[in-house]
Design an enzyme around this catalytic site. Structure first.
Site, PDB file in Angstrom:
ATOM      1  N   ASP A  14      34.391  28.580  52.330  1.00  0.00           N
ATOM      2  CA  ASP A  14      35.236  29.754  52.182  1.00  0.00           C
ATOM      3  C   ASP A  14      34.330  30.966  51.931  1.00  0.00           C
ATOM      4  O   ASP A  14      33.181  30.817  51.523  1.00  0.00           O
ATOM      5  CB  ASP A  14      36.143  29.449  50.982  1.00  0.00           C
ATOM      6  CG  ASP A  14      37.014  30.606  50.596  1.00  0.00           C
ATOM      7  OD1 ASP A  14      37.555  31.269  51.485  1.00  0.00           O
ATOM      8  OD2 ASP A  14      37.165  30.829  49.367  1.00  0.00           O
ATOM      9  N   ASP A  16      35.442  34.444  50.272  1.00  0.00           N
ATOM     10  CA  ASP A  16      35.676  35.175  49.016  1.00  0.00           C
ATOM     11  C   ASP A  16      35.832  34.208  47.841  1.00  0.00           C
ATOM     12  O   ASP A  16      36.679  33.316  47.854  1.00  0.00           O
ATOM     13  CB  ASP A  16      36.926  36.050  49.143  1.00  0.00           C
ATOM     14  CG  ASP A  16      36.819  37.044  50.306  1.00  0.00           C
ATOM     15  OD1 ASP A  16      35.704  37.257  50.828  1.00  0.00           O
ATOM     16  OD2 ASP A  16      37.855  37.598  50.699  1.00  0.00           O
ATOM     17  N   TYR A  25      40.899  42.441  48.257  1.00  0.00           N
ATOM     18  CA  TYR A  25      40.718  42.733  49.680  1.00  0.00           C
ATOM     19  C   TYR A  25      39.407  43.475  49.868  1.00  0.00           C
ATOM     20  O   TYR A  25      39.206  44.529  49.281  1.00  0.00           O
ATOM     21  CB  TYR A  25      41.900  43.544  50.212  1.00  0.00           C
ATOM     22  CG  TYR A  25      43.154  42.715  50.308  1.00  0.00           C
ATOM     23  CD1 TYR A  25      43.332  41.824  51.357  1.00  0.00           C
ATOM     24  CD2 TYR A  25      44.145  42.795  49.332  1.00  0.00           C
ATOM     25  CE1 TYR A  25      44.469  41.029  51.434  1.00  0.00           C
ATOM     26  CE2 TYR A  25      45.279  42.001  49.398  1.00  0.00           C
ATOM     27  CZ  TYR A  25      45.431  41.130  50.459  1.00  0.00           C
ATOM     28  OH  TYR A  25      46.558  40.343  50.538  1.00  0.00           O
TER      29      TYR A  25
END
Ligand SMILES: [Mg+2]
Ligand SMILES: [Zn+2]
Length: 197
Positions: A14, A16, A25
Protein backbone atom coordinates in the site's frame (compact mmCIF):
# COMPACT_ATOMS: atom_id res chain seq x y z
CA UNK A 1 -9.57 -20.18 -13.40
CA UNK A 2 -6.01 -20.97 -14.38
CA UNK A 3 -2.96 -20.13 -12.38
CA UNK A 4 0.53 -19.77 -13.73
CA UNK A 5 2.42 -21.93 -11.27
CA UNK A 6 5.71 -20.88 -12.81
CA UNK A 7 5.03 -17.25 -11.92
CA UNK A 8 7.25 -15.33 -9.53
CA UNK A 9 6.15 -14.31 -6.06
CA UNK A 10 5.89 -10.56 -5.39
CA UNK A 11 5.43 -8.25 -2.45
CA UNK A 12 2.57 -5.80 -2.91
CA UNK A 13 2.48 -2.70 -0.78
CA UNK A 14 0.00 0.00 0.00
CA UNK A 15 1.16 3.60 -0.43
CA UNK A 16 -0.35 5.86 2.26
CA UNK A 17 0.47 4.77 5.80
CA UNK A 18 2.76 1.99 4.54
CA UNK A 19 5.40 3.33 2.12
CA UNK A 20 4.79 6.97 3.01
CA UNK A 21 3.20 8.77 5.93
CA UNK A 22 -0.59 8.79 6.08
CA UNK A 23 -1.36 12.46 5.36
CA UNK A 24 -5.00 12.32 4.30
CA UNK A 25 -5.53 13.18 0.65
CA UNK A 26 -2.11 13.79 -0.84
CA UNK A 27 -2.86 16.56 -3.28
CA UNK A 28 0.69 17.89 -3.75
CA UNK A 29 4.15 16.27 -4.05
CA UNK A 30 5.32 18.27 -1.01
CA UNK A 31 3.08 16.05 1.15
CA UNK A 32 5.08 12.93 0.31
CA UNK A 33 7.04 11.80 3.40
CA UNK A 34 8.75 8.44 3.14
CA UNK A 35 8.40 6.34 6.28
CA UNK A 36 11.86 5.82 7.81
CA UNK A 37 12.57 2.24 6.75
CA UNK A 38 10.67 2.21 3.44
CA UNK A 39 13.72 2.65 1.19
CA UNK A 40 15.56 -0.15 3.02
CA UNK A 41 12.50 -2.39 2.74
CA UNK A 42 12.19 -1.86 -1.02
CA UNK A 43 15.95 -2.27 -1.43
CA UNK A 44 15.81 -5.66 0.26
CA UNK A 45 13.22 -6.81 -2.28
CA UNK A 46 15.28 -5.40 -5.15
CA UNK A 47 18.36 -7.30 -3.96
CA UNK A 48 16.37 -10.51 -3.51
CA UNK A 49 14.96 -10.18 -7.04
CA UNK A 50 11.37 -10.07 -5.74
CA UNK A 51 9.08 -7.60 -7.53
CA UNK A 52 8.05 -4.67 -5.29
CA UNK A 53 4.60 -3.61 -6.46
CA UNK A 54 2.64 -0.67 -5.08
CA UNK A 55 -1.17 -0.95 -5.02
CA UNK A 56 -3.07 2.09 -3.77
CA UNK A 57 -6.67 3.32 -3.61
CA UNK A 58 -6.87 6.98 -4.58
CA UNK A 59 -10.56 7.82 -4.52
CA UNK A 60 -9.55 11.50 -4.25
CA UNK A 61 -9.64 11.34 -8.05
CA UNK A 62 -13.27 10.20 -8.13
CA UNK A 63 -14.11 12.73 -5.43
CA UNK A 64 -12.51 15.53 -7.45
CA UNK A 65 -9.99 16.41 -4.71
CA UNK A 66 -7.04 16.19 -7.10
CA UNK A 67 -6.41 15.46 -10.76
CA UNK A 68 -4.75 12.52 -12.44
CA UNK A 69 -1.87 14.87 -13.30
CA UNK A 70 -1.40 15.65 -9.60
CA UNK A 71 -1.57 11.96 -8.74
CA UNK A 72 1.18 11.30 -11.30
CA UNK A 73 3.33 14.09 -9.83
CA UNK A 74 2.90 12.65 -6.33
CA UNK A 75 3.81 9.14 -7.44
CA UNK A 76 6.78 10.50 -9.43
CA UNK A 77 7.98 12.23 -6.27
CA UNK A 78 7.71 8.97 -4.33
CA UNK A 79 9.62 7.06 -7.02
CA UNK A 80 12.32 9.78 -7.13
CA UNK A 81 12.78 9.79 -3.35
CA UNK A 82 13.12 6.02 -3.31
CA UNK A 83 15.59 6.21 -6.20
CA UNK A 84 17.73 8.69 -4.27
CA UNK A 85 18.10 5.99 -1.63
CA UNK A 86 18.79 3.26 -4.17
CA UNK A 87 15.33 1.64 -4.05
CA UNK A 88 13.05 0.86 -7.00
CA UNK A 89 9.39 -0.07 -7.29
CA UNK A 90 8.84 -2.55 -10.12
CA UNK A 91 5.28 -1.42 -10.80
CA UNK A 92 2.64 0.97 -9.47
CA UNK A 93 -1.11 0.29 -9.59
CA UNK A 94 -3.74 2.85 -8.65
CA UNK A 95 -7.50 2.53 -8.23
CA UNK A 96 -8.98 5.97 -8.90
CA UNK A 97 -12.58 4.83 -8.50
CA UNK A 98 -15.29 5.28 -5.94
CA UNK A 99 -18.64 3.47 -6.06
CA UNK A 100 -20.81 6.53 -5.33
CA UNK A 101 -18.72 9.74 -5.38
CA UNK A 102 -18.12 11.96 -8.40
CA UNK A 103 -18.94 11.16 -11.99
CA UNK A 104 -18.03 8.40 -14.45
CA UNK A 105 -15.56 7.09 -15.45
CA UNK A 106 -14.12 7.38 -11.94
CA UNK A 107 -17.46 6.83 -10.25
CA UNK A 108 -17.59 3.12 -10.78
CA UNK A 109 -18.26 -0.16 -9.04
CA UNK A 110 -14.82 -1.39 -10.03
CA UNK A 111 -13.00 -4.62 -9.28
CA UNK A 112 -9.79 -2.87 -8.23
CA UNK A 113 -10.74 -0.79 -5.17
CA UNK A 114 -9.29 -2.63 -2.17
CA UNK A 115 -10.57 -4.80 -0.45
CA UNK A 116 -11.20 -6.15 -3.95
CA UNK A 117 -8.25 -7.93 -5.54
CA UNK A 118 -8.34 -6.41 -9.05
CA UNK A 119 -5.01 -4.57 -8.86
CA UNK A 120 -3.21 -7.69 -7.65
CA UNK A 121 -4.81 -9.86 -10.33
CA UNK A 122 -3.90 -7.35 -13.04
CA UNK A 123 -0.32 -7.20 -11.79
CA UNK A 124 -0.18 -11.00 -11.79
CA UNK A 125 -1.22 -11.07 -15.46
CA UNK A 126 1.08 -8.26 -16.52
CA UNK A 127 4.15 -9.28 -14.53
CA UNK A 128 3.72 -13.06 -14.52
CA UNK A 129 3.27 -13.44 -10.76
CA UNK A 130 2.25 -16.36 -8.60
CA UNK A 131 -0.23 -14.77 -6.20
CA UNK A 132 -0.36 -17.81 -3.91
CA UNK A 133 3.29 -17.17 -2.99
CA UNK A 134 2.88 -13.39 -2.85
CA UNK A 135 2.24 -11.07 0.07
CA UNK A 136 0.17 -7.86 0.32
CA UNK A 137 1.21 -5.33 2.98
CA UNK A 138 -0.83 -2.38 4.21
CA UNK A 139 -2.10 -0.42 7.19
CA UNK A 140 -5.82 -1.22 6.82
CA UNK A 141 -7.94 -4.36 6.98
CA UNK A 142 -8.92 -3.64 3.36
CA UNK A 143 -5.28 -4.21 2.37
CA UNK A 144 -5.22 -7.53 4.19
CA UNK A 145 -8.53 -8.53 2.60
CA UNK A 146 -7.39 -7.58 -0.92
CA UNK A 147 -4.31 -9.76 -0.47
CA UNK A 148 -6.26 -12.70 0.83
CA UNK A 149 -8.98 -12.31 -1.81
CA UNK A 150 -6.24 -12.59 -4.45
CA UNK A 151 -4.96 -15.78 -2.84
CA UNK A 152 -1.91 -14.07 -1.33
CA UNK A 153 -1.01 -13.56 2.33
CA UNK A 154 -2.12 -10.31 3.98
CA UNK A 155 0.15 -8.43 6.40
CA UNK A 156 -0.99 -5.49 8.52
CA UNK A 157 1.64 -2.88 9.40
CA UNK A 158 1.34 -0.77 12.55
CA UNK A 159 2.29 2.45 10.74
CA UNK A 160 -0.44 4.76 9.40
CA UNK A 161 -3.88 3.57 10.53
CA UNK A 162 -2.44 0.19 11.50
CA UNK A 163 -1.80 0.73 15.20
CA UNK A 164 -5.31 2.03 15.83
CA UNK A 165 -6.78 -0.78 13.76
CA UNK A 166 -4.79 -3.40 15.64
CA UNK A 167 -5.11 -2.07 19.19
CA UNK A 168 -8.60 -0.60 19.12
CA UNK A 169 -10.63 -2.14 16.34
CA UNK A 170 -9.48 -5.65 15.60
CA UNK A 171 -12.59 -7.28 17.09
CA UNK A 172 -14.50 -5.71 14.17
CA UNK A 173 -12.23 -7.02 11.41
CA UNK A 174 -13.81 -9.28 8.82
CA UNK A 175 -10.43 -10.87 8.01
CA UNK A 176 -7.49 -11.81 10.20
CA UNK A 177 -4.03 -10.82 8.95
CA UNK A 178 -1.57 -13.63 8.29
CA UNK A 179 0.97 -11.49 10.13
CA UNK A 180 1.19 -8.15 11.95
CA UNK A 181 4.43 -6.21 11.47
CA UNK A 182 5.84 -3.05 13.02
CA UNK A 183 6.45 -1.49 9.61
CA UNK A 184 7.06 -2.27 5.94
CA UNK A 185 10.62 -3.37 6.61
CA UNK A 186 9.54 -6.00 9.11
CA UNK A 187 6.72 -7.06 6.78
CA UNK A 188 9.24 -7.54 3.96
CA UNK A 189 11.45 -9.67 6.22
CA UNK A 190 8.43 -11.86 6.99
CA UNK A 191 7.51 -12.03 3.31
CA UNK A 192 11.03 -13.02 2.24
CA UNK A 193 11.09 -15.79 4.85
CA UNK A 194 7.70 -17.05 3.64
CA UNK A 195 8.80 -16.93 0.01
CA UNK A 196 12.06 -18.62 0.89
CA UNK A 197 14.12 -15.90 -0.80
MG1 LIG B 1 -3.02 2.91 3.67
ZN1 LIG C 1 -10.93 0.74 -9.03
Amino acid sequence: MSRDVSGRPAVFMDRDGCLIEEMGYINHPSRVRLLPRSPAAVQRLNRAGIPAVMATNQAGIARGYFSEETLALVNDELVARLAREGARLDALYVCTHHPVAGAPPHRAECDCRKPRPGMLRRAARELGLDLSRSVMVGDKPSDVEAGQAAGAAGVLVLTGYGRGEFELRRQHWSAKPDHVAEDLYEAVEWALARIGA
